[in-house]
Design a protein around this motif. Structure first.
Motif, PDB file in Angstrom:
ATOM      1  N   ILE A 135      17.991 -37.654 -29.826  1.00 51.54           N
ATOM      2  CA  ILE A 135      18.594 -38.991 -29.881  1.00 51.54           C
ATOM      3  C   ILE A 135      17.569 -40.043 -29.455  1.00 51.54           C
ATOM      4  CG2 ILE A 135      20.318 -40.506 -28.799  1.00 51.54           C
ATOM      5  CD1 ILE A 135      21.583 -38.704 -30.835  1.00 51.54           C
ATOM      6  N   LEU A 164      15.142 -40.744 -32.200  1.00 53.58           N
ATOM      7  CA  LEU A 164      15.765 -41.524 -33.268  1.00 53.58           C
ATOM      8  C   LEU A 164      15.941 -42.984 -32.861  1.00 53.58           C
ATOM      9  CD1 LEU A 164      18.402 -38.963 -34.547  1.00 53.58           C
ATOM     10  CD2 LEU A 164      16.379 -39.771 -35.777  1.00 53.58           C
ATOM     11  N   THR A 222      14.579 -46.940 -34.674  1.00 46.20           N
ATOM     12  CA  THR A 222      15.475 -47.968 -35.208  1.00 46.20           C
ATOM     13  C   THR A 222      14.809 -49.327 -35.389  1.00 46.20           C
ATOM     14  OG1 THR A 222      16.331 -48.495 -33.015  1.00 46.20           O
ATOM     15  CG2 THR A 222      17.577 -46.888 -34.327  1.00 46.20           C
ATOM     16  N   ILE A 278      23.120 -43.101 -35.579  1.00 42.93           N
ATOM     17  CA  ILE A 278      22.599 -42.731 -34.258  1.00 42.93           C
ATOM     18  C   ILE A 278      23.573 -43.138 -33.165  1.00 42.93           C
ATOM     19  CG2 ILE A 278      20.775 -43.155 -32.572  1.00 42.93           C
ATOM     20  CD1 ILE A 278      18.886 -43.544 -34.957  1.00 42.93           C
ATOM     21  N   CYS A 297      26.343 -40.804 -32.774  1.00 43.39           N
ATOM     22  CA  CYS A 297      25.947 -39.551 -32.126  1.00 43.39           C
ATOM     23  C   CYS A 297      25.653 -39.741 -30.633  1.00 43.39           C
ATOM     24  CB  CYS A 297      24.723 -38.966 -32.821  1.00 43.39           C
ATOM     25  SG  CYS A 297      25.020 -38.441 -34.518  1.00 43.39           S
ATOM     26  N   VAL A 299      23.097 -35.066 -36.088  1.00 43.35           N
ATOM     27  CA  VAL A 299      21.766 -35.566 -35.717  1.00 43.35           C
ATOM     28  C   VAL A 299      20.706 -34.986 -36.652  1.00 43.35           C
ATOM     29  CG1 VAL A 299      19.994 -35.511 -33.912  1.00 43.35           C
ATOM     30  CG2 VAL A 299      22.363 -36.001 -33.317  1.00 43.35           C
ATOM     31  N   ILE A 322      20.457 -36.823 -39.864  1.00 42.29           N
ATOM     32  CA  ILE A 322      19.681 -38.067 -39.777  1.00 42.29           C
ATOM     33  C   ILE A 322      18.193 -37.757 -39.957  1.00 42.29           C
ATOM     34  CG2 ILE A 322      19.066 -40.046 -38.330  1.00 42.29           C
ATOM     35  CD1 ILE A 322      21.821 -39.657 -36.933  1.00 42.29           C
TER      36      ILE A 322
END
Length: 147
Positions: free
Chosen positions: A35, A38, A42, A52, A55, A70, A73
């Motif tokens: 996470i 990710l 952004t 995201i 999640c 996840v 993604i």
């Protein structure tokens, strides 16, 4: 992940994540690391923000269904390596964002999952006159620390 097929979207339109009480638990440290990676992306890939943030809600007790979301993604990013946003230095440009509110899509609390992000985006990318700034401060419940 190297042998995986790229996904066309960051999240399937039929995906409705919930707490998944009966799901198989996954390693929290690994999930949070994914996470975090990710979230870093952004800034140049805003198209993954919604998926995201959905999640992120499950970091305290991630299940296998959350990990699958996840990984999707990441599969999406694998297929879009040549896409991104470039922010030119010292040039004027307008960045306009649109949002599609879906107030009942969250199965946990039935609250908006998109909120008023267009107003928040507006605050950060445009210089505001004092009247508009005051209006947004009162609407969003923000504190004005400059006075």
């Amino acid at each position: 992940m190297e042998d995986s097929t790229p996904a066309k979207t960051p999240m399937a339109t039929t995906t409705k994540l919930d707490q998944d009480e009966s799901g198989k638990k996954v390693d929290i440290t690994h999930y949070r690391g994914m996470i975090g990676s990710l979230l870093y992306l952004t800034a140049s890939c805003p198209d993954i923000m919604f998926a995201i943030c959905l999640c992120v809600r499950f970091q305290a007790d991630p299940k296998e269904s959350h990990l699958i979301a996840v990984k999707r993604i990441f599969r999406y990013l694998k297929g879009t390596l040549n896409l991104g946003i470039w922010y030119p230095k010292d040039t004027g440009f307008d960045l306009i964002g649109y949002t599609d509110s879906d107030y009942a899509s969250c199965k946990i609390d039935q609250k908006s999952t998109s909120g008023s992000s267009d107003q928040i985006t507006y605050i950060f990318i445009k210089p505001l006159d004092e009247a508009t700034f005051s209006k947004l401060v009162s609407e969003l419940g923000m504190l004005n620390l400059s006075t």
